[in-house]
Scaffold this active site. Structure first.
Site, PDB file in Angstrom:
ATOM      1  N   TYR A  62      -7.326  13.327 -10.865  1.00 11.19           N
ATOM      2  CA  TYR A  62      -7.626  13.375 -12.294  1.00 11.19           C
ATOM      3  C   TYR A  62      -8.319  14.669 -12.690  1.00 11.19           C
ATOM      4  CZ  TYR A  62      -6.461   8.410 -12.552  1.00 11.19           C
ATOM      5  OH  TYR A  62      -5.803   7.202 -12.501  1.00 11.19           O
TER       6      TYR A  62
ATOM      7  N   LYS B   3      -4.374   6.516   1.997  1.00 12.04           N
ATOM      8  CA  LYS B   3      -2.954   6.678   2.352  1.00 12.04           C
ATOM      9  C   LYS B   3      -2.920   7.724   3.463  1.00 12.04           C
ATOM     10  CE  LYS B   3       1.429   5.755   1.412  1.00 12.04           C
ATOM     11  NZ  LYS B   3       2.042   4.497   1.843  1.00 12.04           N
TER      12      LYS B   3
ATOM     13  N   ASP C 240      -0.711   0.784  -0.381  1.00  8.47           N
ATOM     14  CA  ASP C 240       0.426  -0.085  -0.703  1.00  8.47           C
ATOM     15  C   ASP C 240       0.226  -1.480  -0.105  1.00  8.47           C
ATOM     16  OD1 ASP C 240       0.514   1.332   1.665  1.00  8.47           O
ATOM     17  OD2 ASP C 240       2.681   1.651   1.673  1.00  8.47           O
TER      18      ASP C 240
ATOM     19  N   ASP D 189      -8.233   3.174  -9.787  1.00 12.94           N
ATOM     20  CA  ASP D 189      -7.810   2.899 -11.160  1.00 12.94           C
ATOM     21  C   ASP D 189      -6.754   1.791 -11.151  1.00 12.94           C
ATOM     22  OD1 ASP D 189      -7.314   3.059 -13.844  1.00 12.94           O
ATOM     23  OD2 ASP D 189      -6.588   5.123 -13.842  1.00 12.94           O
TER      24      ASP D 189
ATOM     25  N   ASP E  10      -7.348  -2.552 -11.857  1.00 13.55           N
ATOM     26  CA  ASP E  10      -6.611  -3.269 -12.907  1.00 13.55           C
ATOM     27  C   ASP E  10      -5.859  -4.466 -12.319  1.00 13.55           C
ATOM     28  OD1 ASP E  10      -7.461  -1.610 -14.917  1.00 13.55           O
ATOM     29  OD2 ASP E  10      -5.447  -1.271 -15.736  1.00 13.55           O
TER      30      ASP E  10
END
Ligand code: NAD
Length: 369
Positions: free
Chosen positions: A147, A197, A229, A253, A257
Site C-alpha cells: 500500500y 506467502k 491461501d 486487509d 474482512d
C-alpha cells in the site's frame, strides 16, 4: 494514564451512517466518563466527503491539528457514491484515512472478529462450524507493504500501459508488529498464527524468519505459520481453531474482512489502529473505528447497528486511556443487551426485538447504569 488528566478525543464522524452511529458511541462514552470520573474533552471535526463538501478537502488542516492535540481519534467512516467520481487521490478514503494512518504512524491494526453465541445465526457459514460462537483477533500491519511501497505508478513499458506496486518490509517493521501480536496472544489463549506467502515472495521469507525470531521471547505462545491461501480456507473450515492471526498489510486487509463476514455483521465489529507506545507507559495514541464503511444502502434510515462504534469506544478507553474498567463495562453492557434479545436489522431473526440505532444505544446506556 492518570485518571485526573483530561482525556482528549478528536471526533471525526464522517459520512453515511458515520454520524448516526457516532451519536450513540458518544452517548456511551459520556456515560462511561461520568461514571468512572474520566475528564473528557471532545473536539468534533470534519473528515471525508463531509469535509470535501464544506471546505474542499477530505482531511482539512484543522482536523489534522485537532488529531495532533488529542490522545485518540474516534472515527466513524468516510466515502460514498457522491464522491466516487472525484480523482482517486482526492477521494475520501485515499485522501483522509491513509494519510491519517501514515501521519500518526498507526502501524498496528487490531480487529477482533467476535461471534457471540446468540448471534451465530448471522454467520453465513454452516452452524456446526460456529456453534457456541468464536473470538479471533486479527493483527494487521498497517503502514507498510504494497500500500505504501515505492515506486507505485502506471507507466508505459514496451509500448503498453503497465502498473507497478512495490512490496517492501523492513525487518524492524515486521518485528514491531509481531511483538504486538505476541503480546495480544499472551493475554488470550496463547495461539498465534502468522500469515505469509514464503513459498513465492521474498517478503514472506523475511516475515517468517523475523516472526520466528520474535517468538523466542514468548515461550508461552504457540506459533504456527500458514500460507495466505491456506489461511483463507482454514478460516472458513474451522474459525474456532484460531486465536490471534498476524498478517502484513494486504493479506490482513483481505483476511480481516473474511473474518468479519464469518462473524456475522460488520455492524458488530470494532477496530483499533495503534502507534508506538509512548513514554514507557502502557497507553498509546490510536484511531478507533467500526470495521465497516458508510453503508450508503441504509444511511439516513436510523437502522444502522451502532455496536461496532460503541465497541470502538471501549477499545479507545482501554488502549489510549488505560481505563480498563470503563472499557470492560461497555463490552459487558453490549453482551447483556444482545443476551436480552435486542437486535438491529443486520442481526435480527425470529422473535427477537427489532430496534433502531438510537434504541440500541439507549439500551446499552441503560445496561451500564
Ligand atoms: P460497507 O461496510 O459500508 O457496507 C457493506 C454492507 O454492510 C452494507 O450492506 C451495509 O448496509 C452493511 N453494514 C455496514 N455497517 C453496518 C452497520 N453498522 N449496521 C448495519 N449494516 C451495516 O461497505 P461498502 O458498501 O463496500 O462501502 C460503502 C462506502 O464506505 C464506500 O464509499 C467505501 O469506500 C466506504 N468505506 C469506508 C471505510 C472507512 O471509512 N473506514 C471502510 C470501508 C468502506
Amino acid at each position: 494514564m492518570n485518571s485526573r488528566k483530561t482525556f482528549r478525543v478528536a471526533v471525526l464522524a464522517g459520512d453515511g451512517i458515520g454520524p448516526e452511529v457516532m451519536t450513540e458511541g458518544l452517548r456511551v462514552l459520556e456515560t462511561a466518563a461520568a461514571k468512572h470520573g474520566i475528564p473528557l474533552e471532545l473536539d468534533h471535526q470534519l473528515v471525508g466527503g463531509a469535509a470535501i463538501d464544506a471546505v474542499g478537502r477530505a482531511l482539512p488542516p484543522e482536523t489534522l491539528a485537532a488529531c495532533e492535540a488529542a490522545d485518540a481519534i474516534l472515527f466513524g467512516s468516510v466515502g460514498g457514491p457522491k464522491w466516487e467520481s472525484l480523482p482517486a487521490a482526492e477521494q475520501p478514503e485515499r485522501a483522509a484515512l491513509l494519510p491519517l494512518r501514515k501521519h500518526f504512524g498507526l502501524f498496528a491494526n487490531l480487529r477482533p472478529a467476535v461471534c457471540l453465541p446468540e448471534l451465530t445465526h448471522a454467520s453465513p457459514i454452516h452452524p456446526r462450524l460456529v456453534e457456541g460462537g468464536f473470538d479471533v483477533l486479527c493483527v494487521r500491519e498497517l503502514t507498510g507493504g504494497l500500500y505504501f511501497g515505492e515506486p507505485k505508478h502506471i507507466t508505459i513499458r514496451d509500448g503498453e500501459e503497465c502498473a507497478v506496486d512495490t512490496m517492501v518490509y523492513k525487518a524492524s517493521e515486521i518485528r514491531r508488529i509481531a511483538k504486538v501480536a505476541f503480546e495480544a496472544a499472551k493475554g488470550r489463549r496463547g495461539v498465534l498464527t502468522s500469515i505469509d506467502k514464503a513459498n513465492v515472495l521474498q517478503n514472506g521469507v523475511l516475515w517468517r524468519r523475523i516472526v520466528t525470531e520474535v517468538a523466542q521471547d514468548y515461550p508461552e505462545v504457540a506459533l504456527n505459520h500458514l500460507y495466505v491461501d491456506n489461511a483463507a480456507m482454514q478460516l472458513i473450515k474451522n474459525p474456532k481453531s484460531f486465536d490471534v492471526v498476524l498478517a502484513e498489510n494486504l493479506f490482513g486487509d483481505i483476511l480481516s474482512d473474511e473474518m468479519a463476514m464469518i462473524a456475522g455483521s460488520l455492524g458488530m465489529l470494532p477496530s483499533a489502529s495503534l502507534g508506538a507506545e509512548t513514554g514507557g507507559g502502557s497507553t498509546r495514541f490510536g484511531m478507533y473505528e467500526p470495521s465497516g464503511g458508510t453503508a450508503p444502502d441504509i444511511a439516513g434510515k436510523g437502522i444502522a447497528n451502532p455496536i461496532a462504534q460503541i465497541l470502538s469506544v471501549a477499545m479507545m478507553l482501554r488502549f489510549s486511556g488505560g481505563f480498563e474498567a470503563a472499557a470492560s463495562e461497555i463490552e459487558g453492557a453490549v453482551r447483556s443487551v444482545i443476551a436480552a434479545g435486542l437486535r438491529t436489522g443486520d442481526i435480527h431473526t425470529g422473535d427477537n426485538a427489532l430496534v433502531g440505532t438510537s434504541e440500541m444505544g439507549d439500551a446499552i446506556v441503560r445496561a451500564m447504569a
